[in-house]
Design a protein around this motif. Structure first.
Motif, short mmCIF file in Angstrom:
data_model
loop_
_atom_site.label_atom_id
_atom_site.label_comp_id
_atom_site.label_asym_id
_atom_site.label_seq_id
_atom_site.Cartn_x
_atom_site.Cartn_y
_atom_site.Cartn_z
N ILE A 247 0.83 -1.21 0.00
CA ILE A 247 0.00 0.00 0.00
C ILE A 247 0.87 1.26 0.00
O ILE A 247 0.47 2.28 -0.55
N PHE A 248 2.04 1.16 0.60
CA PHE A 248 2.87 2.37 0.73
C PHE A 248 3.65 2.67 -0.55
O PHE A 248 4.43 3.62 -0.59
N ASN A 249 3.43 1.86 -1.57
CA ASN A 249 4.02 2.16 -2.87
C ASN A 249 3.09 2.97 -3.76
O ASN A 249 3.37 3.18 -4.93
N TYR A 250 1.98 3.42 -3.15
CA TYR A 250 1.10 4.33 -3.89
C TYR A 250 1.37 5.76 -3.44
O TYR A 250 1.68 6.00 -2.27
N PRO A 251 1.25 6.72 -4.36
CA PRO A 251 1.57 8.11 -4.00
C PRO A 251 0.43 8.80 -3.25
O PRO A 251 -0.73 8.42 -3.40
N THR A 252 0.78 9.80 -2.46
CA THR A 252 -0.23 10.63 -1.80
C THR A 252 -0.31 11.96 -2.55
O THR A 252 0.50 12.86 -2.35
N LEU A 253 -1.30 12.06 -3.42
CA LEU A 253 -1.33 13.15 -4.39
C LEU A 253 -1.95 14.45 -3.86
O LEU A 253 -1.56 15.53 -4.27
N VAL B 134 2.76 -4.68 -8.01
CA VAL B 134 3.27 -3.77 -6.97
C VAL B 134 4.15 -4.56 -5.99
O VAL B 134 5.21 -4.10 -5.58
N VAL B 135 3.70 -5.77 -5.64
CA VAL B 135 4.51 -6.61 -4.74
C VAL B 135 5.89 -6.84 -5.34
O VAL B 135 6.90 -6.79 -4.65
N LYS B 136 5.91 -7.04 -6.64
CA LYS B 136 7.18 -7.39 -7.29
C LYS B 136 8.05 -6.16 -7.58
O LYS B 136 9.11 -6.29 -8.18
N GLY B 137 7.60 -5.02 -7.17
CA GLY B 137 8.49 -3.85 -7.26
C GLY B 137 8.12 -2.86 -8.34
O GLY B 137 8.84 -1.89 -8.56
N ASN B 138 6.99 -3.10 -9.04
CA ASN B 138 6.66 -2.21 -10.15
C ASN B 138 5.51 -1.25 -9.85
O ASN B 138 4.84 -0.78 -10.74
N GLY B 139 5.30 -0.98 -8.56
CA GLY B 139 4.27 -0.02 -8.20
C GLY B 139 4.73 1.39 -8.49
O GLY B 139 5.90 1.62 -8.83
N PRO B 140 3.82 2.36 -8.34
CA PRO B 140 4.16 3.75 -8.68
C PRO B 140 5.36 4.29 -7.88
O PRO B 140 6.11 5.11 -8.39
N CYS B 141 5.54 3.85 -6.65
CA CYS B 141 6.57 4.48 -5.81
C CYS B 141 7.60 3.53 -5.21
O CYS B 141 8.38 3.93 -4.35
N ASN B 142 7.62 2.26 -5.64
CA ASN B 142 8.55 1.31 -5.00
C ASN B 142 9.98 1.84 -4.95
O ASN B 142 10.64 1.83 -3.92
N ARG B 143 10.44 2.29 -6.11
CA ARG B 143 11.84 2.72 -6.22
C ARG B 143 12.10 3.94 -5.34
O ARG B 143 13.08 3.97 -4.58
N GLN B 144 11.18 4.88 -5.42
CA GLN B 144 11.29 6.11 -4.64
C GLN B 144 11.36 5.82 -3.13
O GLN B 144 12.16 6.40 -2.42
N ARG B 145 10.51 4.90 -2.66
CA ARG B 145 10.48 4.59 -1.23
C ARG B 145 11.81 4.00 -0.77
O ARG B 145 12.35 4.37 0.26
N LEU B 146 12.30 3.04 -1.53
CA LEU B 146 13.55 2.39 -1.14
C LEU B 146 14.72 3.36 -1.21
O LEU B 146 15.61 3.34 -0.35
N GLU B 147 14.70 4.21 -2.21
CA GLU B 147 15.77 5.20 -2.32
C GLU B 147 15.74 6.15 -1.13
O GLU B 147 16.79 6.48 -0.56
#
Lengths: 318, 123
Positions: free
Chosen positions: A110-116, A270-283
């Motif tokens: 869920i936290f890989n979605y953006p808060t717009l 999204v689980v596999k890392g292709n959600g809107p924000c996965n990369r951003q969150r980990l970075e």
């Protein structure tokens, strides 16, 4: 004692609702499952600070800002309670943090979605925390003692999160046409990802019900999801808003709400890392950890210095 | 999609489903790891300190400051103890029977074991 006897005794304790404590004998798989689940739960709390932290500097009033800061601070605390619980199982904090930062360990998708928009803060509190609470209330009765105790502490604090979210949506729902539209838009975007938080359908689970047998979990994904839908479908009426599901309707026979099919392809993506924000969150996590390195080193050096100074003083007194 | 789907819940995603956004591992910073401390809180004057949880800190002062931030955000206490976890010694759960079982058959240690006439009233 033979392994098989130990396992039998272990299961007897579980069946008798006797909690398992850190020094007790436990099957390796029980330990592993708990470490995985508790640490993923902890990671979710920590990463969960990011989408909300996004709005602290832009909260519409001082009151809302203070509330949001308190909530984000709670999430950090919840992460810590859970990391501590996982550490009692013999895993180290560093290992868990490393696994999160390398992408090996997961956190709630869920936290890989953006808060717009600002309305997302309300929707996250109401829907995301609402879904989390259902899971967490169940986990207050989980069989591993330290996990259960952490969950009790978390549940006490979490209900403020959901209530403040709903309340801020009420305010928007009574506002201008733009504010109403913003409120509905946030609900539309967060509804389906919130349903996905409960995981795949029970019918698609090939795993044995080991976690249920060990009472790590006490309700199935579908049971919890249905509880959630029943709860939210009623509450949304109070907002004068709708849920974005044409198939949502009360079923008189089952006494539950029926609802439409979840987009599982999106879920797995999204689980596999292709959600809107996965990369951003980990970075963001990696950056924060790296930039904090000198602080950790400095604190240790300072503690060492102070210890030496105290030792010298003691020597002088003696 | 050839994925083995396992039963899991929020916060419990099997590691074999990991993929995608893997970032190359950096230095773990383990050499700068702080020791673990146990936190005890006195909820109000007159009560015992009770174990609340644990945290990492560089020294005792920092442990108290962190405990204050993490465990007393809602007036849970008026006093804190912190003890470095390595200093805690515990009894072995395997010895539980021999340690605690002998007390079970000594019911005469409890006041309710003794039948007294009603006239005695409070004793």
């Amino acid at each position: 004692m033979e392994l098989i006897d130990l396992e039998k005794k272990f299961q007897e304790k579980i069946d008798k609702e006797i909690k398992i404590e850190p020094l007790d004998w436990m099957p390796e798989a029980y330990r592993k499952t708990n470490v995985r689940q508790i640490s993923q739960h902890a990671h979710s709390e920590i990463v969960g600070m990011l989408p909300e932290g996004n709005w602290i500097s832009r909260a519409p009033s001082l009151k809302r800002k203070a509330i949001l800061i308190a909530k984000v601070q709670d999430e950090a605390g919840h992460g810590l309670y859970l990391y501590s619980a996982a550490e009692t199982l013999g895993t180290s904090r560093e290992q868990m943090i490393d696994d999160l930062h390398s992408g090996k360990a997961k956190y709630s998708s869920i936290f890989n979605y953006p808060t717009l928009t600002w309305a997302d803060m309300g929707a996250v509190g109401w829907l995301v925390d609402g879904a989390a609470i259902l899971n967490q209330v169940m986990l207050c009765r989980t069989s591993y003692g330290p996990y259960a105790r952490a969950m009790v502490r978390i549940c006490k604090e979490e209900s403020f999160h959901q209530r403040q979210g709903f309340e801020s949506l009420i305010v928007l729902s009574k506002g201008t046409a733009e504010q109403k539209a913003m409120c509905q838009d946030a609900i539309n975007r967060w509804w389906w990802p919130s349903l996905m938080m409960f995981g795949p359908k029970d019918s698609e689970s090939t795993n044995s019900d080991q976690s249920m047998k060990w009472k790590i979990k006490r309700k199935t994904n579908d049971e919890l999801r249905q509880n959630f839908v029943d709860m939210i479908a009623e509450q949304v009426k109070l907002l004068g808003m709708t849920l974005p599901d044409p198939d949502l309707k009360w079923n008189e026979a089952t006494k539950h709400y029926d609802f439409g099919e979840i987009n599982w392809e999106e879920f797995w993506n999204v689980v596999k890392g292709n959600g809107p924000c996965n990369r951003q969150r980990l970075e963001a996590r990696n950056k924060a950890h790296k930039e904090g390195d000198w602080v950790r080193a400095a604190a240790l050096a300072h503690a060492e210095k102070r210890k030496n100074k105290l030792a010298k003083q003691d020597l002088a007194v003696a | 999609m050839n994925i083995q789907i396992r039963k899991f819940y929020y916060g419990d995603i099997p590691e074999e489903n990991t993929g995608g956004s893997t970032i190359p591992q950096q230095d773990s910073g383990a050499q700068n790891a702080w020791p673990l401390w146990e936190v005890f809180i006195r909820s109000k004057q007159g009560l015992d300190h009770k174990h609340a949880g644990s945290l990492h800190a560089a020294d005792a002062q920092m442990a108290i400051e962190n405990a204050r931030d993490v465990y007393t955000r809602r007036q849970e206490g008026v006093s804190l103890w912190v003890v470095e976890s390595t200093h805690i010694h515990a009894s072995n759960p395997d010895d539980a029977d021999s340690l605690y079982e002998p007390a079970a058959d000594k019911i005469y240690r409890h006041p309710t074991f003794y039948d007294l006439p009603d006239e005695v009233k409070h004793m």
